[in-house]
Scaffold this motif. Structure first.
Motif, short mmCIF file in Angstrom:
data_model
loop_
_atom_site.label_atom_id
_atom_site.label_comp_id
_atom_site.label_asym_id
_atom_site.label_seq_id
_atom_site.Cartn_x
_atom_site.Cartn_y
_atom_site.Cartn_z
N VAL A 36 0.89 -1.04 -0.08
CA VAL A 36 0.09 -0.05 0.00
C VAL A 36 0.89 1.29 -0.01
CG1 VAL A 36 -1.87 1.27 1.16
CG2 VAL A 36 -1.87 -1.29 1.27
N CYS A 37 0.78 1.91 -1.17
CA CYS A 37 1.58 3.19 -1.25
C CYS A 37 1.02 4.48 -0.98
CB CYS A 37 1.91 3.34 -2.79
SG CYS A 37 3.06 4.76 -3.21
N GLY A 61 -2.86 -0.18 -6.96
CA GLY A 61 -1.70 -0.98 -6.72
C GLY A 61 -0.71 -0.93 -7.70
N HIS A 62 0.66 -0.64 -7.55
CA HIS A 62 1.78 -0.81 -8.47
C HIS A 62 2.96 -1.51 -7.59
CE1 HIS A 62 1.65 3.26 -6.37
NE2 HIS A 62 3.14 2.91 -6.10
N GLU A 63 2.78 -1.86 -6.47
CA GLU A 63 3.99 -2.51 -5.87
C GLU A 63 3.53 -4.11 -5.58
OE1 GLU A 63 4.58 -0.42 -2.16
OE2 GLU A 63 4.63 1.36 -2.94
N ILE A 64 3.81 -4.64 -6.83
CA ILE A 64 3.15 -5.94 -6.56
C ILE A 64 4.22 -7.18 -7.17
CG2 ILE A 64 1.03 -5.40 -7.23
CD1 ILE A 64 1.25 -6.33 -10.22
N ALA A 322 -6.37 -2.69 6.11
CA ALA A 322 -5.23 -2.37 5.71
C ALA A 322 -4.93 -0.86 5.40
CB ALA A 322 -4.61 -3.31 4.66
N PHE A 323 -5.74 -0.22 4.74
CA PHE A 323 -5.65 1.28 4.30
C PHE A 323 -5.42 2.13 5.59
CE2 PHE A 323 -5.55 -0.34 0.25
CZ PHE A 323 -5.50 0.88 -0.72
N ARG A 331 1.10 3.65 13.84
CA ARG A 331 1.16 2.31 13.99
C ARG A 331 1.82 1.42 13.07
NH1 ARG A 331 -4.07 -0.14 14.24
NH2 ARG A 331 -4.78 1.49 12.94
N SER A 332 2.43 2.06 11.96
CA SER A 332 2.81 1.30 10.83
C SER A 332 4.11 1.87 10.03
CB SER A 332 1.60 1.06 9.74
OG SER A 332 1.21 1.98 9.08
N CYS A 333 4.63 1.15 9.33
CA CYS A 333 5.53 1.73 8.22
C CYS A 333 4.77 1.21 6.81
CB CYS A 333 7.02 1.24 8.46
SG CYS A 333 8.21 1.81 7.22
N LYS A 334 5.32 0.06 6.37
CA LYS A 334 4.97 -0.46 5.22
C LYS A 334 3.83 -1.61 5.41
CE LYS A 334 5.13 0.13 1.50
NZ LYS A 334 4.61 1.03 0.54
#
Length: 341
Positions: A36-37, A61-64, A322-323, A331-334
């Motif tokens: 998720v970018c 989505g483009h990080e697949i 997730a988003f 709470r998150s990075c990637k």
């Protein structure tokens, strides 16, 4: 099959989509993970990113990454069953920018999950996706799909560092400790930076920057923090806010280089232009990447530190959660979506 589709601001859905089949020159890939970018989050929260606005439903989505299923007529590449990362850009190959070797700023490119053109280019957040076969990259030996999902954002970071020129032996400032900022830290250290200082408003984000290799982390809202440098050789703005650019311009040395990587809000943004003049600062933009994708995969295969930047893996059915998590940098990075769970 199921896919993650944005219909408008605050309207993210897991929709049933027709299963694709590869056309001439294409490969069919079974997607396993998708990162998720920040741009995905902008489409979800604001209905657009920068000057690119949604005009129709779009698969994000483009990080697949995933595995090869089959090929269409005239296409070839890694054998079916091979684990691959997907380069998300399809430059035109004929415009002046492509001819000049700057395919990342191609004026007629197609980029997975982008509303820059209409019809929009559908993204890769679906169980299967078709892409030009030449965009597949077999993973280096030993690199697992989960970590390989960082290849696209790491490529962005590597391109930004490359735009800065040589950073070997230099002090680099990074403003913004989101996923891209943290990967810029790793890219700068891998490129020989002697010291990397990172600023952010959130201590949790700064903790991820430290895991990525930052030598010093600084609270951006604390002018008394002893970690503030007097000056730096290179500054890379990765927060996407005007205040971050201002910090870069004020701290980079005379004749230094500032790279604007974060996408600023649409419209006009104020900046300290007089400093660019009086200190002869070089202000450079960094947009996406091209050949850095292969270098990113090699770096991911060589270093374990990247695993610590993946804070959650969420099944596709929980896409909205997730988003929400990815948007909460406390709470998150990637955050990755899992299409095989």
């Amino acid at each position: 099959m199921l896919g993650c589709v944005i219909h408008g601001a605050d309207d993210l859905r897991v929709d049933e989509l027709p299963a694709p089949s590869p056309g001439p020159g294409q490969a069919l890939v079974a997607v396993r993970y998708g990162g998720v970018c920040g741009s995905d989050l902008h489409y979800w929260r604001h209905g657009g990113v920068g000057d690119f606005r949604l005009r129709e439903p779009m698969v994000l989505g483009h990080e697949i990454v995933g595995t090869v299923v089959s090929y269409g007529d005239g296409a070839s590449g890694p054998l079916p069953g091979t684990a691959v990362a997907v380069h998300p850009a399809t430059p035109c190959g004929v415009c002046p920018e492509c001819a000049d070797g700057r395919r990342n700023v191609c004026r007629d490119t197609r980029y997975l999950g982008s509303a820059a053109r209409t019809p929009h280019v559908q993204g890769g957040f679906s169980a299967q996706v078709t892409v030009p076969a030449e965009q597949l990259r077999a993973l280096p030996a030993g690199l697992r799909l989960r970590r390989a999902a960082l290849a696209e954002p790491l490529s962005v970071a590597l391109h930004a560092v490359l735009r800065a020129g040589s950073v070997a032996g230099r002090h680099v400032l990074v403003t913004g400790a989101g996923p891209i900022g943290c990967l810029v830290v790793a890219a700068a250290k891998a490129s020989g930076a002697a010291r990397v200082t990172v600023t952010d408003l959130l201590p949790e984000a700064l903790s991820y920057a430290a895991l990525a290799g930052a030598d010093c982390v600084v609270r951006a809202d604390d002018p008394g923090d002893p970690g503030w440098p007097a000056e730096v050789d290179v500054a890379i703005e990765a927060s996407g806010v005007a205040a971050g650019l201002d910090t870069c311009l004020r701290l980079v040395r005379r004749g230094g280089v500032v790279v604007q990587l974060g996408m600023l809000p649409a419209g006009r943004s104020p900046f300290a232009g007089n400093l660019v003049v009086s200190r002869e600062i070089e202000l450079r933009g960094a947009f996406r990447f091209d050949g850095e994708f292969d270098a990113a995969l090699a770096l991911l295969g060589a270093e374990d530190r990247f695993d610590s930047l993946i804070s959650a893996v969420v099944p596709l059915g929980g896409a909205e959660s997730a988003f929400v998590l990815a948007a909460d940098r406390s709470r998150s990075c990637k955050v990755l979506l899992d299409f095989g769970a």
